[in-house]
Design a protein around this motif. Structure first.
Motif, mmCIF file in Angstrom:
data_model
loop_
_atom_site.group_PDB
_atom_site.id
_atom_site.type_symbol
_atom_site.label_atom_id
_atom_site.label_comp_id
_atom_site.label_asym_id
_atom_site.label_seq_id
_atom_site.Cartn_x
_atom_site.Cartn_y
_atom_site.Cartn_z
ATOM 1 N N THR A 25 94.053 12.227 22.067
ATOM 2 C CA THR A 25 93.461 13.523 21.706
ATOM 3 C C THR A 25 94.209 14.671 22.385
ATOM 4 O OG1 THR A 25 91.316 12.459 21.469
ATOM 5 C CG2 THR A 25 91.318 14.855 21.682
ATOM 6 N N ASP A 26 94.441 14.512 23.708
ATOM 7 C CA ASP A 26 95.151 15.558 24.457
ATOM 8 C C ASP A 26 96.543 15.808 23.877
ATOM 9 O OD1 ASP A 26 92.963 15.482 26.061
ATOM 10 O OD2 ASP A 26 93.958 14.590 27.803
ATOM 11 N N ASN A 36 97.438 15.244 20.876
ATOM 12 C CA ASN A 36 97.333 15.554 19.447
ATOM 13 C C ASN A 36 98.074 14.526 18.588
ATOM 14 O OD1 ASN A 36 96.284 17.076 17.387
ATOM 15 N ND2 ASN A 36 97.990 18.540 17.330
ATOM 16 N N ILE A 37 97.856 13.274 18.950
ATOM 17 C CA ILE A 37 98.541 12.162 18.271
ATOM 18 C C ILE A 37 97.512 11.064 18.003
ATOM 19 C CG2 ILE A 37 100.098 10.221 18.832
ATOM 20 C CD1 ILE A 37 101.982 12.409 20.003
ATOM 21 N N ASP A 38 97.663 10.358 16.911
ATOM 22 C CA ASP A 38 96.692 9.316 16.579
ATOM 23 C C ASP A 38 96.737 8.171 17.611
ATOM 24 O OD1 ASP A 38 94.869 8.543 14.154
ATOM 25 O OD2 ASP A 38 95.886 6.692 14.814
#
Lengths: 205, 205
Positions: free
Chosen positions: B37-38, B40-42
């Protein structure tokens, strides 16, 4: 509440269980309920005695370094006496209050604050008694603490070779030499600045 | 999988997010999902790149001490060069791989093993190049590591006064003197035993 024999035994059982849990799984993962179960005591009693998990932790890591009175010891023997005291203390403390405090202090600010207090109240006071008040005694106490914590970290916690496998007597001899030098030797502070007054540049924190 | 520019940027974003989480909340409380999440990646991509939380941790604490080549430096300057290198490194690493590794190593055996490997592969190798092979070089490397870790612990992690508030140049001067002594000075090992061969009593671990 009065300290009856029964409540004293209960408190000791709780503190012993708490130290084991804090050592094994750290502050975060330890619960009052687990400690109560281990000590075979109702959780409400743990809360009654210690108030909170933080109160329980504080009681579990109430560290007395039992430092020797150095005034009575010939100056040239101080290094050996202190080195011997610390090596023996750490060896006997493996899962004791000081180890728990050090392990917790690297990730918990409250534990770090408590560890700073232990060293300020005990090591610094001892060094001041020996060397007098002033910034220089404080710095020597800080460097002494640095080395003693470094030894504790590498030998007993990280098990860094070959420090971890040294004979106790060799470790004492090596530590004694450092203690002697850090208490009595020259202090290369402020010498980098152009002729600056050394005592002045040792900052109080 | 090929290292495209895009995958390289993604990996760097993941490692940076992972280091921040590991620093803030430690190994146990950090999850792959938070890091993803931090960054911004799956989360599936984090798993694809690093396999597991342990793999991610290993990549996040892949420490290169970038030790200087000491052979080219006059012997009397070695202490100053090394002390300066370490103080600068720690100052720039505050929330970097080495701090995370040290904080984790006191409670996680896998992290401790990784930290031991960093010091064995880098500090010990450097000291051996300077002093030659043998148990004595290994012990000197271990004592050097002890002091450098002690400084890192008290100054940057525990913030023990007054070591935490020393000028960088004073800290370098104090550390340089210790480095010089531990590499070149006498080693009070085995002297306690009656005339025992000193080299013999330095144990290999």
């Amino acid at each position: 509440m009065p300290f009856t024999n029964r409540s004293l035994a209960a408190r000791e059982a709780i503190l012993s269980a708490a130290r084991a849990r804090f050592t094994e799984q750290g502050y975060d993962r330890t619960t009052i309920r687990q400690v109560a179960t281990d000590a075979n005591i109702d959780p409400s009693m743990v809360m009654r005695y210690y108030g909170s998990k933080d109160g329980l932790f504080a009681a579990a890591v109430d560290v007395d370094l039992k430092l020797p009175e150095l005034g009575a010891i010939p100056r040239e023997e101080v290094g050996g006496v202190l080195a011997n005291h610390f090596v023996t203390m750490w060896r006997n403390d493996r899962n004791g209050p000081l180890s728990i405090l050090l392990r917790s202090a690297v990730t918990h600010e409250e534990a770090a604050e408590r560890l700073r207090a232990v060293f300020a109240d005990q090591v610094t006071v001892m060094v001041r008694r020996l060397l007098g008040d002033g910034a220089e005694a404080e710095l020597r106490a800080g460097l002494l603490s640095t080395h003693l914590l470094g030894i504790a970290l590498t030998r007993f916690i990280l098990a860094l070779p070959p420090v971890a496998s040294l004979d106790d007597e060799d470790l004492v001899a090596i530590t004694a030499e450092y203690v002697d030098r850090v208490l009595n030797g020259p202090l290369p502070v402020g010498t980098a600045a152009s002729g600056g007054g050394r005592e002045q540049r040792v900052r109080r924190s």
